[in-house]
Design a protein around this motif. Structure first.
Motif, PDB file in Angstrom:
ATOM      1  N   LEU A 102      31.167 -28.720 -72.558  1.00  0.00           N
ATOM      2  CA  LEU A 102      30.726 -28.302 -70.780  1.00  0.00           C
ATOM      3  C   LEU A 102      28.892 -27.647 -70.945  1.00  0.00           C
ATOM      4  N   LEU A 299      30.051 -28.769 -62.678  1.00  0.00           N
ATOM      5  CA  LEU A 299      30.254 -28.397 -64.067  1.00  0.00           C
ATOM      6  C   LEU A 299      29.709 -26.558 -63.443  1.00  0.00           C
ATOM      7  N   GLY A 302      32.735 -24.772 -63.846  1.00  0.00           N
ATOM      8  CA  GLY A 302      34.121 -24.895 -65.385  1.00  0.00           C
ATOM      9  C   GLY A 302      34.736 -23.783 -65.019  1.00  0.00           C
ATOM     10  N   VAL A 322      30.123 -34.143 -64.025  1.00  0.00           N
ATOM     11  CA  VAL A 322      28.529 -33.786 -63.914  1.00  0.00           C
ATOM     12  C   VAL A 322      27.827 -33.824 -63.450  1.00  0.00           C
TER      13      VAL A 322
END
Length: 322
Positions: A102, A299, A302, A322
């Motif tokens: 991530l 992202l 997240g 992303v």
């Protein structure tokens, strides 16, 4: 670069933050992947929350040793280590990493990556690795599902369950899926010949089944065994509490039960093998596996993605882009 970071255990929305971090270090056998998509799994919220607490022996007793979560990654090669010849910058890839996905970039050991076919987009690719390899091992390698068998899959609308329904159907089995009311149509669309609405009907339902893949739901071991044939196989891929109290009591109960019955009682922990990801990409190309996508998050969002999976209402897969 930007990444999702945690310094302590707790609820995803409380402990995960979007922050600047150092670029990953590239070893001689590593591949630097410019991340395009990351599949979110139950493992991510286990790591974020540090639950069950026994898992902290491996994750870090007081705080997580891996500050960036994420394991299922799809993207393009940005650079390669000095000993890597299998990939070149620009190649599309997909694989499983042990944390760190991530982020905008992640260093991945070359043996954990496979080439991503040009016609497979990053979101689809990222939705496959961990959940679908778990289903693959349950259906193909442990239960060895074959044509004509009756198979029951609990949690059939989630990441592992939806893959198990599709793979068992592709193997020629008569599949019954278990899910909530709002997910019945989805499970049917995956190929299930029958669907049990667990909010309205008794589970495990009409047996006997040759194979039960238990993914979700607080079902007792004795009830699952009663729904099996005398030589049937029960494969459990869940360890989230329930009547067993956690993964260790469940594994012990399964192991002891296996010693005293003609039924096969097995637990499956997701392997992390690139060859399985390659097998699943082949299944996708053949039309045997298409992970349903619940929703995607950026992202920076997240934490919300992991929180959504943590709350247990996922329909198929959640993916961060992303």
């Amino acid at each position: 670069m930007k990444a999702l970071v945690q310094d302590r255990y707790g609820p995803p929305l409380e402990v995960l933050r979007f922050a600047d971090v150092a670029e990953p270090t590239l070893g001689p056998t590593d591949v630097l992947v410019d991340v395009e998509a990351v599949g979110i799994n139950a493992a991510d919220w286990h790591i974020t929350t540090g639950e069950p607490r026994l898992a902290r022996v491996a994750l870090g007793l007081r705080r997580p040793t891996r500050r960036i979560p994420g394991s299922d990654v799809a993207g393009r090669v940005g650079a390669v280590g000095t000993a890597v010849s299998a990939f070149a910058p620009g190649d599309p890839v997909v694989g499983i990493v042990q944390g760190g996905a991530l982020a905008e970039r992640v260093a991945v050991p070359v043996e954990r990556l496979v080439a991503r076919p040009p016609d497979v987009d990053a979101v689809t690719a990222a939705s496959i690795p961990l959940a679908s390899t778990t289903a693959l091992h349950a259906i193909r390698y442990v239960a060895q599902v074959s044509t004509g068998q009756r198979v029951l899959v609990t949690g059939a609308s989630g990441g592992v369950g939806s893959a198990a329904v599709q793979l068992a159907t592709a193997a020629g089995a008569h599949v019954t899926g278990v899910c909530r009311t709002e997910n019945v149509d989805l499970v049917r669309s995956l190929g299930a010949a029958a669907v049990i609405d667990r909010t309205r009907e008794p589970v495990p339902g009409d047996g006997p089944y040759d194979v039960i893949v238990h993914v979700a739901g607080h079902l007792r071991l004795r009830d699952l065994r009663r729904a099996l044939t005398s030589t049937g196989t029960l494969v459990s891929v869940t360890g989230d509490g329930g009547p067993w109290g956690g993964p260790i009591p469940l594994m012990l109960a399964m192991r002891l039960g296996d010693l005293v019955t003609s039924q096969r009682l097995r637990t499956v922990v997701a392997p992390e093998r690139a060859e399985d990801v390659r097998t699943l990409l082949d299944a996708h190309a053949e039309g045997a596996l298409t992970p349903p996508i619940d929703r995607t998050y950026a992202l920076a969002e997240g934490a919300a993605a992991i929180d959504h999976v943590w709350r247990g209402r996922t329909l198929g897969k959640v993916v961060v882009t992303v």
